[in-house]
Design an enzyme around this catalytic site. Structure first.
Site, PDB file in Angstrom:
ATOM      1  CD  GLU A 312      64.294  52.484  52.777  1.00  0.00           C
ATOM      2  OE1 GLU A 312      65.314  51.826  52.551  1.00  0.00           O
ATOM      3  OE2 GLU A 312      63.972  52.866  53.917  1.00  0.00           O
ATOM      4  CE  LYS A 409      67.822  61.246  55.565  1.00  0.00           C
ATOM      5  NZ  LYS A 409      67.812  61.617  56.985  1.00  0.00           N
TER       6      LYS A 409
END
Length: 423
Positions: A312, A409
């Protein structure tokens, strides 16, 4: 789409220097919510992230009959009798679309799952197939993707299951988090290429053990969760270290100094590897009671990194690499092709549109530095693509970021925090 339609990336006049406090970890927040929802009593969570992914998780659990209330920044989760019919909106949140179905299987009734358009392209067959093996009835019209429904009977048999989790560690974590509530627990085995994002697996196991669940992970690629209660536990959520990455990167690429406050001395978050990674890029890194400080040296070195455990972080690290003074190789991240977007293709496309030289490999990216120019950087509804664009915009004139709002998000405050730091 014209450049005027994007968010102008702030461009500092000199080195970026400052302090930043980032909000709570999304990964820990959503795991804590799941575990609290099926615990043996109420739990209070402090520092819980307030963002789209956690809002979707809260809504999903409430729809199943879980009580969630908030007062003075503290979130109290009260387990209830899980039941359908219910509908779950997964958005683009991998933790919702993968962690909630094993919990929904414990409900009495039908629970329908759907999400954003791109979410319908993300593979779910691994987790759905595993649930079927454990005795859960699933209706996905044979697609292995959303929309699908979990037809719960109030309990799950559990037991042995083998799956291929090489596409995402979330497939393993999903079953571990709910497995203690299954009649036979769960005896989970992975068969395939290495599971990526080991820190996230360590996080799931550690959080289960903190709540009194017995997990045996002594054998490679096997996790055995004993059946039993999940103890209610009041939890303080750590800052999101992965979301700290762009702020620390700002120091690296501008030769500045940035401190992220509240950095833990020990953590299972993937972002815990950032100090070592930024050192490889040539920065000076120090940890004190004040937080983690990264100081740029005026030179960004090319790197050769295996990011299989910390995928990530790849978009921001790729952004640093395109600004380095030598070639870089980011490896072990083929699984990023199935994240919020195909991140490898997206990074290649957007950096090259700015004049870069980025090429996909079988499992990552090959990046050779070239002078970059401004333009509109597409984000593909992916918050980490927006973070990467912001980093490049620190040293490239005329860069605009399409849909900066996608950062909501996991960090709605990002545009304001970023602008404040850079200015």
């Amino acid at each position: 789409m014209g450049i005027t339609e994007g968010w102008p990336a702030p461009r500092p006049e000199g080195a970026v220097t400052g302090r930043v406090t980032v909000p709570g970890s999304k990964s820990i927040s959503n795991r804590a919510l799941i575990l609290a929802a099926i615990a043996d009593g109420p739990s209070t969570l402090s520092g819980l992230l307030a963002a789209r992914d956690t809002s979707l998780m809260r809504s999903a659990l409430i729809s199943l009959g879980v009580g969630i209330s908030e007062r003075d920044g503290l979130v109290t989760v009260t387990p209830g009798s899980l039941k359908g019919p219910a509908s779950v909106d997964c958005g683009l949140a991998g933790t919702v679309m993968r962690f909630v179905p094993p919990v929904a299987a414990l409900a009495d009734g039908v629970v329908a799952f759907d999400g954003d358009p791109y979410a319908r392209e993300r593979p779910m067959d691994v987790i759905l197939g595993a649930l079927r093996t454990l005795g859960v009835q699933i209706d996905d019209a044979g697609t292995g993707r959303m929309p699908y429904s979990v037809n719960g009977s109030g309990s799950v048999r559990g037991g042995k299951v083998t799956l291929d989790a090489s596409g995402s560690s979330q497939f393993v974590s999903a079953l571990l988090l709910a497995g203690a509530r299954y009649d036979q627990g769960v005896d989970l085995r992975h068969d395939g290429k290495p599971v990526p994002s080991q820190p996230h697996l360590d996080m799931s196991v550690a959080m289960l053990r903190e709540r009194g669940v017995h997990v045996d992970d002594s054998e490679p690629n096997r996790w055995v969760v004993a059946p039993g209660p999940i103890r209610a536990l009041d939890t303080a959520i750590e800052p999101d270290l992965s979301n700290a990455a762009p702020f620390l990167a700002a120091a690296v690429v501008t030769g500045g100094s940035v401190t992220v406050t509240g950095w833990p001395t020990e953590t299972t978050q993937p972002g815990g590897q950032l100090p070592e990674i930024f050192t490889r890029f040539g920065a000076d890194v120090s940890l004190s009671q004040d937080g983690l400080t990264v100081r740029g040296t005026g030179r960004v070195q090319g790197v050769d990194l295996d990011l299989s455990e910390v995928g990530e972080l790849s978009p921001v690290l790729a952004a640093v690499a395109v600004l380095a003074d030598g070639p870089s190789y980011l490896r072990g991240i083929a699984h990023l092709r199935n994240h919020e977007t195909d991140r490898l293709a997206a990074l290649e496309t957007e950096f090259n549109a700015l004049g870069g030289d980025v090429n996909q490999t079988a499992d990552g990216l090959e990046i050779r530095p070239k002078p970059l120019h401004g333009g509109l950087f597409g984000t593909y509804h992916d918050h980490r693509m927006a973070h990467a664009a912001a980093v490049v915009g620190l040293v490239v004139d005329g860069l605009a970021i399409e849909n900066i709002g996608t950062t909501a998000k996991t960090m709605p405050e990002f545009p304001d925090l970023w602008s404040a730091l850079v200015s």
